[in-house]
Design a protein around this motif. Sequence first.
Motif, PDB file in Angstrom:
ATOM      1  N   ALA A 518     -15.096  30.809  87.202  1.00 56.43           N
ATOM      2  CA  ALA A 518     -15.976  31.895  87.665  1.00 56.43           C
ATOM      3  C   ALA A 518     -15.350  33.256  87.407  1.00 56.43           C
ATOM      4  O   ALA A 518     -16.040  34.222  87.028  1.00 56.43           O
ATOM      5  N   ILE A 519     -14.023  33.360  87.606  1.00 56.34           N
ATOM      6  CA  ILE A 519     -13.328  34.622  87.323  1.00 56.34           C
ATOM      7  C   ILE A 519     -13.458  34.975  85.850  1.00 56.34           C
ATOM      8  O   ILE A 519     -13.759  36.121  85.485  1.00 56.34           O
ATOM      9  N   ASP A 520     -13.238  33.994  84.983  1.00 53.83           N
ATOM     10  CA  ASP A 520     -13.314  34.241  83.545  1.00 53.83           C
ATOM     11  C   ASP A 520     -14.734  34.647  83.131  1.00 53.83           C
ATOM     12  O   ASP A 520     -14.911  35.566  82.322  1.00 53.83           O
ATOM     13  N   ASP A 521     -15.733  33.976  83.698  1.00 54.37           N
ATOM     14  CA  ASP A 521     -17.129  34.325  83.384  1.00 54.37           C
ATOM     15  C   ASP A 521     -17.448  35.751  83.810  1.00 54.37           C
ATOM     16  O   ASP A 521     -18.136  36.494  83.093  1.00 54.37           O
ATOM     17  N   ALA A 522     -16.968  36.135  85.005  1.00 54.76           N
ATOM     18  CA  ALA A 522     -17.238  37.486  85.512  1.00 54.76           C
ATOM     19  C   ALA A 522     -16.590  38.540  84.620  1.00 54.76           C
ATOM     20  O   ALA A 522     -17.210  39.556  84.275  1.00 54.76           O
ATOM     21  N   LEU A 523     -15.337  38.309  84.231  1.00 57.60           N
ATOM     22  CA  LEU A 523     -14.659  39.272  83.357  1.00 57.60           C
ATOM     23  C   LEU A 523     -15.312  39.321  81.984  1.00 57.60           C
ATOM     24  O   LEU A 523     -15.443  40.398  81.383  1.00 57.60           O
ATOM     25  N   ALA A 524     -15.750  38.180  81.493  1.00 53.44           N
ATOM     26  CA  ALA A 524     -16.439  38.148  80.190  1.00 53.44           C
ATOM     27  C   ALA A 524     -17.729  38.946  80.232  1.00 53.44           C
ATOM     28  O   ALA A 524     -18.161  39.518  79.225  1.00 53.44           O
ATOM     29  N   ALA A 525     -18.354  39.004  81.419  1.00 51.99           N
ATOM     30  CA  ALA A 525     -19.608  39.745  81.584  1.00 51.99           C
ATOM     31  C   ALA A 525     -19.367  41.227  81.872  1.00 51.99           C
ATOM     32  O   ALA A 525     -20.319  41.966  82.130  1.00 51.99           O
ATOM     33  N   GLY A 526     -18.091  41.678  81.847  1.00 51.66           N
ATOM     34  CA  GLY A 526     -17.793  43.092  82.062  1.00 51.66           C
ATOM     35  C   GLY A 526     -17.739  43.496  83.513  1.00 51.66           C
ATOM     36  O   GLY A 526     -17.830  44.685  83.836  1.00 51.66           O
ATOM     37  N   GLU A 527     -17.531  42.531  84.424  1.00 55.10           N
ATOM     38  CA  GLU A 527     -17.519  42.835  85.854  1.00 55.10           C
ATOM     39  C   GLU A 527     -16.112  43.157  86.333  1.00 55.10           C
ATOM     40  O   GLU A 527     -15.126  42.999  85.614  1.00 55.10           O
ATOM     41  N   VAL A 528     -16.030  43.619  87.599  1.00 55.01           N
ATOM     42  CA  VAL A 528     -14.756  43.885  88.254  1.00 55.01           C
ATOM     43  C   VAL A 528     -14.442  42.708  89.178  1.00 55.01           C
ATOM     44  O   VAL A 528     -15.283  42.300  89.979  1.00 55.01           O
ATOM     45  N   VAL A 529     -13.242  42.171  89.052  1.00 56.77           N
ATOM     46  CA  VAL A 529     -12.790  41.062  89.909  1.00 56.77           C
ATOM     47  C   VAL A 529     -11.549  41.528  90.661  1.00 56.77           C
ATOM     48  O   VAL A 529     -10.678  42.186  90.083  1.00 56.77           O
ATOM     49  N   CYS A 530     -11.490  41.212  91.957  1.00 56.20           N
ATOM     50  CA  CYS A 530     -10.332  41.584  92.774  1.00 56.20           C
ATOM     51  C   CYS A 530      -9.682  40.325  93.337  1.00 56.20           C
ATOM     52  O   CYS A 530     -10.379  39.465  93.887  1.00 56.20           O
ATOM     53  N   ILE A 531      -8.365  40.217  93.186  1.00 53.96           N
ATOM     54  CA  ILE A 531      -7.632  39.089  93.754  1.00 53.96           C
ATOM     55  C   ILE A 531      -6.524  39.609  94.667  1.00 53.96           C
ATOM     56  O   ILE A 531      -6.056  40.743  94.532  1.00 53.96           O
ATOM     57  N   PHE A 532      -6.102  38.757  95.615  1.00 55.21           N
ATOM     58  CA  PHE A 532      -4.987  39.031  96.512  1.00 55.21           C
ATOM     59  C   PHE A 532      -3.880  38.043  96.148  1.00 55.21           C
ATOM     60  O   PHE A 532      -3.856  36.907  96.649  1.00 55.21           O
ATOM     61  N   PRO A 533      -2.953  38.441  95.263  1.00 51.52           N
ATOM     62  CA  PRO A 533      -2.015  37.468  94.674  1.00 51.52           C
ATOM     63  C   PRO A 533      -1.008  36.875  95.647  1.00 51.52           C
ATOM     64  O   PRO A 533      -0.296  35.946  95.284  1.00 51.52           O
ATOM     65  N   GLU A 534      -0.912  37.404  96.889  1.00 48.96           N
ATOM     66  CA  GLU A 534       0.011  36.807  97.856  1.00 48.96           C
ATOM     67  C   GLU A 534      -0.450  35.409  98.281  1.00 48.96           C
ATOM     68  O   GLU A 534       0.353  34.619  98.789  1.00 48.96           O
ATOM     69  N   GLY A 535      -1.768  35.147  98.134  1.00 53.76           N
ATOM     70  CA  GLY A 535      -2.278  33.833  98.480  1.00 53.76           C
ATOM     71  C   GLY A 535      -2.614  33.665  99.943  1.00 53.76           C
ATOM     72  O   GLY A 535      -3.013  32.579 100.373  1.00 53.76           O
ATOM     73  N   GLY A 536      -2.463  34.714 100.758  1.00 49.49           N
ATOM     74  CA  GLY A 536      -2.792  34.638 102.178  1.00 49.49           C
ATOM     75  C   GLY A 536      -2.443  35.934 102.856  1.00 49.49           C
ATOM     76  O   GLY A 536      -1.836  36.841 102.260  1.00 49.49           O
ATOM     77  N   LEU A 537      -2.811  36.052 104.144  1.00 51.62           N
ATOM     78  CA  LEU A 537      -2.506  37.260 104.899  1.00 51.62           C
ATOM     79  C   LEU A 537      -1.013  37.357 105.172  1.00 51.62           C
ATOM     80  O   LEU A 537      -0.344  36.351 105.417  1.00 51.62           O
ATOM     81  N   THR A 538      -0.492  38.580 105.157  1.00 56.39           N
ATOM     82  CA  THR A 538       0.904  38.781 105.519  1.00 56.39           C
ATOM     83  C   THR A 538       1.117  38.420 106.989  1.00 56.39           C
ATOM     84  O   THR A 538       0.290  38.745 107.858  1.00 56.39           O
ATOM     85  N   GLY A 539       2.226  37.753 107.270  1.00 63.37           N
ATOM     86  CA  GLY A 539       2.533  37.372 108.645  1.00 63.37           C
ATOM     87  C   GLY A 539       3.528  38.300 109.306  1.00 63.37           C
ATOM     88  O   GLY A 539       3.737  38.227 110.520  1.00 63.37           O
ATOM     89  N   ASP A 540       4.132  39.204 108.535  1.00 62.36           N
ATOM     90  CA  ASP A 540       5.133  40.105 109.108  1.00 62.36           C
ATOM     91  C   ASP A 540       4.953  41.555 108.679  1.00 62.36           C
ATOM     92  O   ASP A 540       5.810  42.403 108.947  1.00 62.36           O
ATOM     93  N   GLY A 541       3.850  41.857 107.994  1.00 62.32           N
ATOM     94  CA  GLY A 541       3.590  43.227 107.567  1.00 62.32           C
ATOM     95  C   GLY A 541       4.136  43.550 106.196  1.00 62.32           C
ATOM     96  O   GLY A 541       3.763  44.560 105.594  1.00 62.32           O
ATOM     97  N   ARG A 542       5.036  42.700 105.677  1.00 62.15           N
ATOM     98  CA  ARG A 542       5.605  42.938 104.346  1.00 62.15           C
ATOM     99  C   ARG A 542       4.779  42.200 103.290  1.00 62.15           C
ATOM    100  O   ARG A 542       4.077  41.239 103.590  1.00 62.15           O
TER     101      ARG A 542
END
Length: 624
Positions: A518-542
């Motif tokens: 789905a990410i590849d299809d969206a980028l191929a269609a000229g869209e904006v995709v946003c990811i959070f590369p940490e994979g989850g919420l920060t547990g200590d603020g860092r």
Amino acid sequence: MSQFALLGKRRFAPFFWTQALGAFNDNAFRNALLMLVAFQMGLGDYTVSLYTNFAPALFIIPFFLFSATAGQLAEKFEKTRIIRWVKLFEIVAMVVAAIGFYTHHLSLLLVVLFMMGMHSTVFGPIKYAILPQALKPAELVGGNGLVEMGTQLAILIGMIAGNALMLVAGVGPLLASGATIAVAVAGYLVSRRIPAAPATAPELKFNWNPFSETARVLRITRADRAVWNAVLGISWFWFFGTVLIAQLPNYTRETLGGDGSVNTLVLTLFSVGSGIGALLCERLSGKRVEIGLVPLGAFGLTVFGVDLYLARHGMAAMRGVDWLTFLHGAGSWRIALDLTLIGVFAGFYVVPLFAFVQARAPREKLSRIIAGNNIVNALLIVLAAGFGLGLGALGLDASQIFLAAALLNIAVAAYIFTLVPEFLMRFITWVLVNTLYRVRADGLQQIPEDGPVLLVCNHVSYMDPLLLMANLRRPVRFVMYYKIFKIPLMSFVFRTAKAIPIAGYKEDAAVLQRAYDAIDDALAAGEVVCIFPEGGLTGDGRIAPFRTGVEKILARRPVTVVPLALRGLWGSVWSRRDSRLHRARLPRRFRARVELVAGAPLEPIEASAEALEARVNELRGDLA
């Protein structure tokens, strides 16, 4: 920069004044004509009624006949040249009107009324299509707000001037003629200062058949569902406004017991309210095209429309009171406030819709889409006239017709928002973000205005996607943990925003693979995709180490990458600051001041997970 600074810019100011002067003349001429027919020609009541009801129809017929042709003209040719020819046509029309006024030649004046309808028909597609060419994306809402404010005030002043000048004993026709010719000349001179606006579809094959072209323009307008429903929303605004304006004279006379000065007062309140609402749109939307204001506007139209009925209905005990006496009467300030707020919420409703159409429609088709919008507007205006006449024939007075329109607004708004959930989704997002946070955005101009873009951002709270969604000008496809995607209420927002659910490989490999596709299809269609590369919420603020999923995305589809950083969210609503202390997740800071910062775009070859983590850490700084 304030939107008012645009009034000092040549790329906007001459067009603004050209539009305002044209709106003034339209209404000054039409009201001078009505005053001539009603008070100076000695016609009987039936004849006066016939002409006053026929005049609006004659003005609107060109919108049905020539809007599609006007849309083609605005696409195929340079726009400022067309504007100047339209303004020369207006001068000719006002000279012919002067002859008609002086000789009391009613048939000639009706020809001029048709000519002014043609003037507005041709100018309409240019009016809104030229703004995206002249303004930056961040100026679009403010520019539309200024145009709407200027139009409303010009209409009001034109109506008052047309009435007042024509009623001056002995010289009314001469004064009205001189004023409208002078304004038409001024409009032409100002139009010569408008910078060039190149044709957006110079290769367009011109179709002179108005009927087949009208059908084609309507098909183009309906091609994008969201744009089409925005057009329906704009047309409903014209329906609602036509019902309101048409009933105001009877409402003033029968329900308020007022004279002409009270009628002028209520028109002024509505027009000034509309101007205020239009100007507030830029501030409330943060200079973005924020269609979340549209449901708010619809809500206000109904609430204050109903309250206008509750404030006073039935027949007035006294007649002929002037505006000052009216304002001193019991409950009159409530009525004045209702009329003003109906105007304010009308501004909230219509300005974002126009800006949405301008931003979402293809540039090479925008003028024709505006032409299609004008055709639908004209149809709804005719239906509004029939609506008012029909309810009047059934015995409803003006206040009851206001109530009927306000209640009908609920059904129409619900229908539009059901067809296009994006309107309601943006409203929920706008309310939540502006209730819980005070956001300062910086550097968002770094995000390209078109083409595929991958955004990477640190992840602090469950509200992060909504914060970004509320502050980024382009629509964004968010990649989010599939369990968060399923949170009640938020699921509606995420689904409507076409978010992409993702899971870890060990949790659900199939969901993970679908996410990458789905990410590849969206980028191929000229869209904006946003990811959070940490994979989850920060547990200590860092910021946690970035995972390599971003590299897999870029290996498959190399696109521009823009790093983002959220600051100040740690300890705000829905962050995990309290979770590690084994207490409930209660907000330590309500209406927290938070920041969203964008960095310089990176080429795909530079955008490793490690490099992006370092860049986002740098952007965030010490403000967790």
